[in-house]
Design a protein around this motif. Sequence first.
Motif, mmCIF file in Angstrom:
data_model
loop_
_atom_site.group_PDB
_atom_site.id
_atom_site.type_symbol
_atom_site.label_atom_id
_atom_site.label_comp_id
_atom_site.label_asym_id
_atom_site.label_seq_id
_atom_site.Cartn_x
_atom_site.Cartn_y
_atom_site.Cartn_z
ATOM 1 N N ALA A 94 -11.959 8.622 -0.265
ATOM 2 C CA ALA A 94 -10.890 8.367 0.700
ATOM 3 C C ALA A 94 -10.252 7.014 0.415
ATOM 4 C CB ALA A 94 -11.453 8.397 2.114
ATOM 5 N N ILE A 95 -8.954 7.020 0.188
ATOM 6 C CA ILE A 95 -8.220 5.764 -0.016
ATOM 7 C C ILE A 95 -7.574 5.403 1.318
ATOM 8 C CG2 ILE A 95 -6.348 4.657 -1.297
ATOM 9 C CD1 ILE A 95 -7.089 6.425 -3.666
ATOM 10 N N ILE A 96 -8.040 4.292 1.878
ATOM 11 C CA ILE A 96 -7.706 3.934 3.262
ATOM 12 C C ILE A 96 -6.805 2.704 3.296
ATOM 13 C CG2 ILE A 96 -8.679 3.230 5.508
ATOM 14 C CD1 ILE A 96 -9.430 6.105 4.745
ATOM 15 N N ARG A 97 -5.747 2.788 4.095
ATOM 16 C CA ARG A 97 -4.823 1.659 4.237
ATOM 17 C C ARG A 97 -5.439 0.587 5.133
ATOM 18 N NH1 ARG A 97 -0.169 3.744 6.978
ATOM 19 N NH2 ARG A 97 -1.524 3.478 8.767
ATOM 20 N N GLY A 98 -5.637 -0.605 4.564
ATOM 21 C CA GLY A 98 -6.216 -1.710 5.335
ATOM 22 C C GLY A 98 -7.705 -1.825 5.062
ATOM 23 N N ASP A 99 -8.242 -3.004 5.330
ATOM 24 C CA ASP A 99 -9.664 -3.246 5.055
ATOM 25 C C ASP A 99 -10.455 -3.223 6.353
ATOM 26 O OD1 ASP A 99 -12.146 -3.999 4.290
ATOM 27 O OD2 ASP A 99 -11.549 -5.867 3.303
ATOM 28 N N TYR A 100 -11.141 -2.136 6.580
ATOM 29 C CA TYR A 100 -11.948 -1.982 7.790
ATOM 30 C C TYR A 100 -13.434 -2.215 7.499
ATOM 31 C CZ TYR A 100 -7.914 0.420 9.916
ATOM 32 O OH TYR A 100 -6.685 0.753 10.418
ATOM 33 N N SER A 101 -13.741 -2.788 6.317
ATOM 34 C CA SER A 101 -15.156 -2.814 5.919
ATOM 35 C C SER A 101 -16.016 -3.594 6.916
ATOM 36 C CB SER A 101 -15.300 -3.376 4.501
ATOM 37 O OG SER A 101 -14.625 -4.613 4.396
ATOM 38 N N ALA A 102 -15.443 -4.633 7.540
ATOM 39 C CA ALA A 102 -16.232 -5.425 8.484
ATOM 40 C C ALA A 102 -16.354 -4.718 9.832
ATOM 41 C CB ALA A 102 -15.583 -6.800 8.678
ATOM 42 N N ASN A 103 -15.454 -3.806 10.097
ATOM 43 C CA ASN A 103 -15.397 -3.214 11.433
ATOM 44 C C ASN A 103 -14.867 -1.783 11.353
ATOM 45 O OD1 ASN A 103 -15.543 -3.066 14.158
ATOM 46 N ND2 ASN A 103 -13.745 -4.339 14.582
ATOM 47 N N PRO A 104 -15.649 -0.877 10.759
ATOM 48 C CA PRO A 104 -15.139 0.481 10.541
ATOM 49 C C PRO A 104 -14.909 1.225 11.856
ATOM 50 C CG PRO A 104 -17.423 0.261 9.758
ATOM 51 C CD PRO A 104 -16.984 -1.092 10.197
ATOM 52 N N SER A 105 -13.838 1.972 11.911
ATOM 53 C CA SER A 105 -13.517 2.783 13.090
ATOM 54 C C SER A 105 -14.538 3.913 13.207
ATOM 55 C CB SER A 105 -12.123 3.381 12.921
ATOM 56 O OG SER A 105 -12.145 4.281 11.821
ATOM 57 N N PRO A 106 -14.595 4.563 14.373
ATOM 58 C CA PRO A 106 -15.496 5.732 14.506
ATOM 59 C C PRO A 106 -15.213 6.769 13.422
ATOM 60 C CG PRO A 106 -14.577 5.130 16.646
ATOM 61 C CD PRO A 106 -13.907 4.247 15.639
ATOM 62 N N MET A 107 -13.935 6.936 13.087
ATOM 63 C CA MET A 107 -13.574 7.904 12.043
ATOM 64 C C MET A 107 -14.236 7.534 10.721
ATOM 65 S SD MET A 107 -11.712 8.762 9.227
ATOM 66 C CE MET A 107 -10.300 7.770 8.776
ATOM 67 N N LEU A 108 -14.131 6.247 10.360
ATOM 68 C CA LEU A 108 -14.688 5.813 9.071
ATOM 69 C C LEU A 108 -16.213 5.878 9.082
ATOM 70 C CD1 LEU A 108 -12.180 2.883 8.483
ATOM 71 C CD2 LEU A 108 -12.331 4.983 7.124
ATOM 72 N N SER A 116 -18.713 10.544 2.206
ATOM 73 C CA SER A 116 -17.471 10.177 1.510
ATOM 74 C C SER A 116 -17.587 8.767 0.969
ATOM 75 C CB SER A 116 -16.281 10.208 2.475
ATOM 76 O OG SER A 116 -16.143 11.471 3.057
ATOM 77 N N THR A 117 -16.888 8.486 -0.128
ATOM 78 C CA THR A 117 -16.742 7.109 -0.555
ATOM 79 C C THR A 117 -15.384 6.614 -0.062
ATOM 80 O OG1 THR A 117 -15.838 7.834 -2.667
ATOM 81 C CG2 THR A 117 -18.181 7.344 -2.602
ATOM 82 N N ILE A 118 -15.332 5.330 0.269
ATOM 83 C CA ILE A 118 -14.116 4.751 0.830
ATOM 84 C C ILE A 118 -13.611 3.654 -0.086
ATOM 85 C CG2 ILE A 118 -13.142 3.473 2.775
ATOM 86 C CD1 ILE A 118 -15.211 4.788 4.583
ATOM 87 N N GLU A 119 -12.331 3.688 -0.366
ATOM 88 C CA GLU A 119 -11.692 2.589 -1.108
ATOM 89 C C GLU A 119 -10.613 2.012 -0.191
ATOM 90 O OE1 GLU A 119 -10.100 3.837 -4.886
ATOM 91 O OE2 GLU A 119 -8.827 2.052 -5.072
ATOM 92 N N TYR A 120 -10.839 0.768 0.248
ATOM 93 C CA TYR A 120 -9.837 0.122 1.094
ATOM 94 C C TYR A 120 -8.762 -0.487 0.209
ATOM 95 C CZ TYR A 120 -13.265 0.574 4.844
ATOM 96 O OH TYR A 120 -14.152 1.073 5.764
ATOM 97 N N VAL A 121 -7.509 -0.194 0.512
ATOM 98 C CA VAL A 121 -6.418 -0.790 -0.261
ATOM 99 C C VAL A 121 -5.451 -1.500 0.687
ATOM 100 C CG1 VAL A 121 -6.575 0.950 -2.104
ATOM 101 C CG2 VAL A 121 -4.975 1.305 -0.202
ATOM 102 N N ASN A 122 -4.737 -2.473 0.153
ATOM 103 C CA ASN A 122 -3.777 -3.167 0.999
ATOM 104 C C ASN A 122 -2.498 -2.333 1.138
ATOM 105 O OD1 ASN A 122 -2.253 -3.543 -1.330
ATOM 106 N ND2 ASN A 122 -3.076 -5.594 -1.702
ATOM 107 N N LYS A 123 -1.628 -2.801 2.027
ATOM 108 C CA LYS A 123 -0.413 -2.055 2.357
ATOM 109 C C LYS A 123 0.414 -1.728 1.123
ATOM 110 C CE LYS A 123 1.409 -2.828 6.991
ATOM 111 N NZ LYS A 123 2.258 -3.686 7.820
ATOM 112 N N LEU A 124 0.518 -2.728 0.229
ATOM 113 C CA LEU A 124 1.372 -2.538 -0.959
ATOM 114 C C LEU A 124 0.842 -1.429 -1.849
ATOM 115 C CD1 LEU A 124 2.479 -6.103 -2.118
ATOM 116 C CD2 LEU A 124 3.905 -4.193 -1.295
ATOM 117 N N THR A 125 -0.476 -1.448 -2.077
ATOM 118 C CA THR A 125 -1.073 -0.387 -2.888
ATOM 119 C C THR A 125 -0.899 0.946 -2.192
ATOM 120 O OG1 THR A 125 -2.685 -1.989 -3.662
ATOM 121 C CG2 THR A 125 -3.183 0.326 -4.078
ATOM 122 N N TYR A 126 -1.118 0.942 -0.872
ATOM 123 C CA TYR A 126 -1.028 2.204 -0.133
ATOM 124 C C TYR A 126 0.372 2.811 -0.233
ATOM 125 C CZ TYR A 126 -2.092 5.794 3.262
ATOM 126 O OH TYR A 126 -2.299 7.021 3.853
#
Length: 309
Positions: A94-108, A116-126
């Motif tokens: 899953a390529i996710i917009r924004g870095d939620y690694s410190a505080n993942p949502s219930p969804m994440l 699932s594996t998660i790759e956090y990307v910044n807005k520009l990459t997204y």
Amino acid sequence: MPTNNIGKGLHIACPSPEHPFTPAWTNPNNINLWVKRDDLLHPIISGNKWRKLRQALEQLPGSCDRIISFGGGYSNHIHALAFCCQKLGIPLHAIIRGDYSANPSPMLQDIQTWGSTIEYVNKLTYQQRHDPAYLQQLEQRYPDAVIIPEGGSQQQALAGMADMLGELTQTYDYILAPVASGGTLAGIIHGLTQTVDCQSTKVIGIGVLKGQGYLENLVSGLLPLSPCTNWHIEHDFHFGGYAKSTDALLQFCQDLNQQYQLPLEPVYSGKLFWAVRELLAKGIFPPNSKILLLHTGGLQGARKLVLPD
Ligand SMILES: *Cc1c(COP(=O)(O)O)cnc(C)c1O
């Protein structure tokens, strides 16, 4: 009709219920409302996300060793897809917009539990999520992966929305649904072109984000050359943007839940039903019209939202 074996395996409860909805709203033209409860298709897999993913999941090539897709930190699409992937034994990246690694949502948190594996990307990459060059890089990194676009909105999504139309027990003058990445509305429009209802049923999308012109292009871009032009999108009900809300909208969702046992969330279905209440009051529909509201699900995305007292 598709064989839909994957749906059976996942215990998708097709057909979803279709029932009259008679709220105590101003209704000068005596409009008859019905609701198609795709929120009840599955306790976890969000309604329209199942519809849109069904064919893509059925048609995965045997070589597929991974699925890659894109979404925000509360994405109903990523949530539904991650659950399906776990059941099918295919890893989701899953390529996710924004870095939620410190505080993942219930969804994440859920999708991590499902492997699932998660790759956090910044807005520009997204923003590059539709760019051929970016997608090619992903293909190089993961040569046997299948990439599914944001929201699951791709050509294959149309067939699943046609399944929904095939379940309907009567014809309607209007079908209304929320619009974000466009696949749901495109699927309804396209499905109608395959039946005689194309001329008699009008389709109205409720834009849930600021996107006049943009949303129309998303929908048209998914439609094959199609003679059905009986559709448009209303842009007055986005409440300032995607996932933007007001106390009044939150209260409205809560009231409908309590008064009519209709669970709504403020990102999609709440805006749809709010729009319908306004449009009824304005008297824009011809007298005695029959209108179907598609409840697209999405209740998982609202788990962290605080409702007013
Ligand atoms: C994703 C979603 C939509 C929007 O559908 P699109 O096909 O992206 O336009 C509507 N409702 C819910 C509950 C959703 O999760």
